[in-house]
Write a protein that holds these residues in place. Structure first.
Motif, PDB file in Angstrom:
ATOM      1  N   TYR B 303       0.804  -1.221   0.000  1.00 49.61           N
ATOM      2  CA  TYR B 303       0.000   0.000   0.000  1.00 49.61           C
ATOM      3  C   TYR B 303       0.842   1.278   0.000  1.00 49.61           C
ATOM      4  CZ  TYR B 303      -3.276   3.611   1.165  1.00 49.61           C
ATOM      5  OH  TYR B 303      -3.991   4.769   1.147  1.00 49.61           O
ATOM      6  N   PRO B 304       1.875   1.392   0.850  1.00 46.84           N
ATOM      7  CA  PRO B 304       2.703   2.617   0.798  1.00 46.84           C
ATOM      8  C   PRO B 304       3.305   2.824  -0.581  1.00 46.84           C
ATOM      9  CG  PRO B 304       3.159   1.390   2.804  1.00 46.84           C
ATOM     10  CD  PRO B 304       2.284   0.523   1.955  1.00 46.84           C
ATOM     11  N   ARG B 305       3.709   1.718  -1.224  1.00 44.70           N
ATOM     12  CA  ARG B 305       4.286   1.815  -2.562  1.00 44.70           C
ATOM     13  C   ARG B 305       3.253   2.316  -3.566  1.00 44.70           C
ATOM     14  NH1 ARG B 305       8.555  -0.711  -5.410  1.00 44.70           N
ATOM     15  NH2 ARG B 305       9.588  -0.870  -3.415  1.00 44.70           N
ATOM     16  N   LEU B 306       2.040   1.744  -3.467  1.00 48.68           N
ATOM     17  CA  LEU B 306       0.964   2.125  -4.381  1.00 48.68           C
ATOM     18  C   LEU B 306       0.606   3.596  -4.201  1.00 48.68           C
ATOM     19  CD1 LEU B 306      -1.273   1.003  -6.365  1.00 48.68           C
ATOM     20  CD2 LEU B 306      -2.726   0.838  -4.361  1.00 48.68           C
ATOM     21  N   ARG B 307       0.547   4.038  -2.921  1.00 52.67           N
ATOM     22  CA  ARG B 307       0.174   5.418  -2.646  1.00 52.67           C
ATOM     23  C   ARG B 307       1.192   6.383  -3.254  1.00 52.67           C
ATOM     24  NH1 ARG B 307      -0.758   6.458   3.493  1.00 52.67           N
ATOM     25  NH2 ARG B 307       1.442   5.979   3.406  1.00 52.67           N
ATOM     26  N   ALA B 311       0.572   9.114  -6.126  1.00 54.17           N
ATOM     27  CA  ALA B 311       0.877  10.520  -5.876  1.00 54.17           C
ATOM     28  C   ALA B 311       1.783  11.057  -6.978  1.00 54.17           C
ATOM     29  CB  ALA B 311       1.541  10.677  -4.511  1.00 54.17           C
ATOM     30  N   ARG B 312       2.745  10.226  -7.416  1.00 58.91           N
ATOM     31  CA  ARG B 312       3.672  10.659  -8.451  1.00 58.91           C
ATOM     32  C   ARG B 312       2.923  10.909  -9.754  1.00 58.91           C
ATOM     33  NH1 ARG B 312       7.243   6.326  -9.013  1.00 58.91           N
ATOM     34  NH2 ARG B 312       7.567   6.357  -6.784  1.00 58.91           N
ATOM     35  N   ARG B 313       1.977  10.017 -10.062  1.00 67.05           N
ATOM     36  CA  ARG B 313       1.225  10.187 -11.306  1.00 67.05           C
ATOM     37  C   ARG B 313       0.354  11.427 -11.237  1.00 67.05           C
ATOM     38  NH1 ARG B 313      -1.975   5.234 -13.570  1.00 67.05           N
ATOM     39  NH2 ARG B 313      -2.913   6.848 -14.861  1.00 67.05           N
ATOM     40  N   ALA B 314      -0.274  11.626 -10.071  1.00 67.16           N
ATOM     41  CA  ALA B 314      -1.110  12.808  -9.904  1.00 67.16           C
ATOM     42  C   ALA B 314      -0.261  14.063 -10.078  1.00 67.16           C
ATOM     43  CB  ALA B 314      -1.771  12.795  -8.534  1.00 67.16           C
ATOM     44  N   GLY B 315       0.962  14.030  -9.531  1.00 68.69           N
ATOM     45  CA  GLY B 315       1.859  15.170  -9.655  1.00 68.69           C
ATOM     46  C   GLY B 315       2.251  15.419 -11.110  1.00 68.69           C
ATOM     47  N   ALA B 316       2.433  14.321 -11.865  1.00 71.36           N
ATOM     48  CA  ALA B 316       2.898  14.459 -13.245  1.00 71.36           C
ATOM     49  C   ALA B 316       1.812  15.043 -14.144  1.00 71.36           C
ATOM     50  CB  ALA B 316       3.341  13.098 -13.785  1.00 71.36           C
ATOM     51  N   THR B 317       0.552  14.676 -13.863  1.00 72.31           N
ATOM     52  CA  THR B 317      -0.520  15.150 -14.740  1.00 72.31           C
ATOM     53  C   THR B 317      -0.913  16.583 -14.430  1.00 72.31           C
ATOM     54  OG1 THR B 317      -2.075  14.129 -13.213  1.00 72.31           O
ATOM     55  CG2 THR B 317      -1.561  12.901 -15.232  1.00 72.31           C
ATOM     56  N   ARG B 318      -0.569  17.037 -13.215  1.00 78.87           N
ATOM     57  CA  ARG B 318      -1.025  18.361 -12.809  1.00 78.87           C
ATOM     58  C   ARG B 318      -0.285  19.458 -13.567  1.00 78.87           C
ATOM     59  NH1 ARG B 318      -0.956  18.409  -6.799  1.00 78.87           N
ATOM     60  NH2 ARG B 318      -2.564  16.859  -7.021  1.00 78.87           N
TER      61      ARG B 318
END
Lengths: 290, 318
Positions: B303-307, B311-318
């Motif tokens: 789970y920590p890895r998935l989170r 988060a990284r993907r959300a950061g990249a798309t923003r």
């Protein structure tokens, strides 16, 4: 209650205890040095038994000779498990260490199941049918020899740890890993040797007990639990504690079988555990900071 | 996050409409083990007290509700609470013995294993509880007896249990209690120095966890219709309980659920395909290798890895 029966129970319990002691000394050594609980301990012991079984059936070697080969083989296995797996997670959270060792235990048990099948078996040794009479009680010669060899091996391990340089290094690393690193100890090597020696203990113990105790792949689990029990009673990390604890637990189980019924014998040793935890929570020979 | 969660719950509620009966069983097991894992997570994850004997609570809960139902005709809906209470009592006893002198780490692990074994041996030797053969529950299909003709009811009960345990874990996490537990887990001596009563909070975590696990025992017994001491109190069940939250990420809210979604199908599928043809134990070898792989490649849990990845993907798309 028949007094002879009780004496018989005490005697056979103590004699069987030698194997328990050797097994628990291996566990406590691994724990004391690395702070890793070897959940695969009993399964490694079962592999010692099956090795002795194969050597006896294929090559005709008596387990009382082949225990040395089994110890060497398990030393190699222990070294391999330490170097390949445990070494990478010594600093990981405790739950990850448990998960890893449970995985190793599952693999070892079920490879044995795949290779040898689920039926209980036993190794034949000419010694197993011989008995000696000591007044009213008899001594099972196989148990006596098993006891003597197990105690000799445990003492030899003690001498190794207290009299040789490598042994002293192992104890130093167990006492204070950081301090040992500071004075230039190769702690990784110490870990590998300690895990190997701990596994060799159950390799020998497994071979030695194989003519007395019928075994199957699932025996490993109950042996692991018995070693945990002994090590808590003796005090985690204490070699003397593991030795005395092994004799005590075996004695308790043997008397439990005499006074109650054989299927309740474990209840006796677990009750001993609770009593010890109530009155000496760190174990008989343990220090507080376990 | 909130919307994704709500969507997930709605999807799980709607799912039985399209599931085959085999898939339904699989989901029931995922939820049930997710529930047990979440219950364990309260003491094993948040408080860091690694109980490796949680099967004892499943056994006590299951046997209590079953005996009350057979002997006194008490409905398991009430019996499960009595079973939970008795399991909590056992949890308190184990916790008292283990925590009283601040025995921590592996001492506690081995103590809990030993207690589960005591219970197993004891129950196997009590004839009134069916001895080693255990107890059998006759199927009546009566909802009052916690029995249902329709498998979907078990699905919803298991789902509700998992959500309930997760809600409790969430409530603990948000409160001071959860912060205390985290402090105890990270450094018990430091927490005590700051005035946290470690004994009290570890006991509380143990009692909550064992109560929930005991309730789970009732579900297990009435879902399987049979109770054997080796199954309900055995070490293999304790192992099943702890590996899911650890694989998912111990001490995280969604770790136990994610762990169950990963491991339960793998266990079932490998049992189905590798367990055949006389290859005894092949599926358990695969399972063991999988656990070793998780430790080596996901040492902090899934789970920590998935989170982090999300988060990284959300950061990249923003």
């Amino acid at each position: 209650m028949d007094l002879t029966l009780v004496m018989q129970g005490v005697l056979s319990g103590l004699l069987f205890g030698g194997v328990y002691s050797l097994m628990a000394v291996g566990l406590t050594l691994i724990f004391g040095v690395m702070r890793v609980v070897n959940f695969a301990h009993g399964d490694m012991m079962v592999w010692g038994m099956y090795l002795a079984y194969m050597l006896a059936t294929r090559a005709g070697v008596d387990p009382y000779v082949s225990f040395l080969v089994c110890a060497a083989a398990l030393f190699a296995l222990g070294l391999l498990v330490q170097r390949g797996l445990v070494d990478r997670i010594v600093d990981a959270p405790h739950e990850m260490q448990i998960l890893l060792m449970l995985g190793v235990a599952l693999v070892l048990e079920n490879v044995a199941l795949l290779a040898f099948g689920p039926e209980p078996t036993r190794v034949r040794s000419p010694l197993a049918s011989a008995t000696l009479w000591l007044g009213p009680v008899f001594v099972d010669v196989a148990r006596l020899v098993t006891f003597l060899v197990a105690v000799t091996l445990t003492s030899a391990l003690g001498a190794f740890l207290y009299r040789t340089d490598l042994g002293r290094t192992i104890r130093a690393a167990a006492d204070n890993t950081y301090g040992a690193l500071v004075i230039g100890t190769d702690v990784r090597r110490v870990y590998a040797v300690a895990f190997g020696v701990g596994a060799a203990c159950v390799g020998a113990a497994g071979a030695l007990v194989s003519p007395i105790l019928p075994f199957q792949p699932s025996t490993g689990l109950s042996l692991s639990v018995a070693s945990f029990n002994i090590v808590i009673i003796g005090g985690m990390g204490s070699l003397l504690g593991a030795f005395v604890g092994g004799l005590l637990v075996s004695l308790a189980e043997s008397l439990g079988a005499v006074f109650l019924k054989p299927s309740l014998k474990e209840l006796f040793s677990f009750s001993l555990l609770i009593v010890i935890l109530l009155f000496r929570p760190a174990g008989l020979f343990g220090r507080r900071s376990a | 996050m909130k919307w994704a969660l709500a969507g997930g719950v709605v999807a799980l509620v709607a799912l039985p409409a399209v599931l085959s009966s085999y898939a339904l069983t699989l989901f029931i097991l995922i939820f049930f083990y997710g529930f047990l894992g979440q219950a364990w997570n309260i003491v094993g994850g948040y408080a860091g007290q690694l109980s490796a004997g949680h099967a004892a609570f499943v056994g006590v809960g299951g046997y209590t509700a079953t005996m009350l139902s057979i002997e006194l005709g008490l409905t398991p809906w009430v019996g499960m609470l009595v079973g939970g209470a008795l399991a909590a009592l056992l949890g308190a006893i184990i916790g008292y013995l283990g925590f009283r002198f601040g025995l921590r780490g592996f001492y506690f692990v081995l103590l809990t294993v030993a207690f589960a074994e005591i219970c197993r041996v004891a129950v196997s030797n009590i004839d009134a509880l069916g001895g080693p053969l255990g107890l059998y529950i006759t199927f009546t299909g009566n909802p009052r007896q916690f029995q249902f003709q329709d498998g979907r009811v078990y699905y919803y009960i298991a789902l509700a249990l998992m959500l309930l345990a997760t809600l409790i874990a969430w409530a603990i996490e948000r409160r001071r209690f959860g912060v205390y537990l985290a402090a105890i887990r990270e450094d018990e001596a430091a927490a005590e120095a700051l005035g946290v009563n470690a004994f009290k909070y570890k006991m509380l975590a143990m009692v909550v966890s064992s109560f929930l696990t005991g309730v789970g025992g009732t579900f297990y017994a009435f879902y399987l219709f049979s109770l054997q001491p080796n199954t309900l109190f055995g070490i293999p069940l304790s192992v099943e309980i702890i590996i899911r939250p650890i694989v998912g990420g111990a001490g995280t809210l969604f770790g136990p659920i994610l762990g169950s979604f990963i491991l339960t199908p793998l266990a079932e599928i490998s049992r189905r395909y590798l367990g055949q043809g006389g290859l005894y134990g092949a599926h358990l070898i695969a399972y063991g290798v999988l656990l070793i792989g998780v430790v080596l490649f996901l040492p902090e849990g899934a789970y920590p890895r998935l989170r982090r990845a999300l988060a990284r993907r959300a950061g990249a798309t923003r």
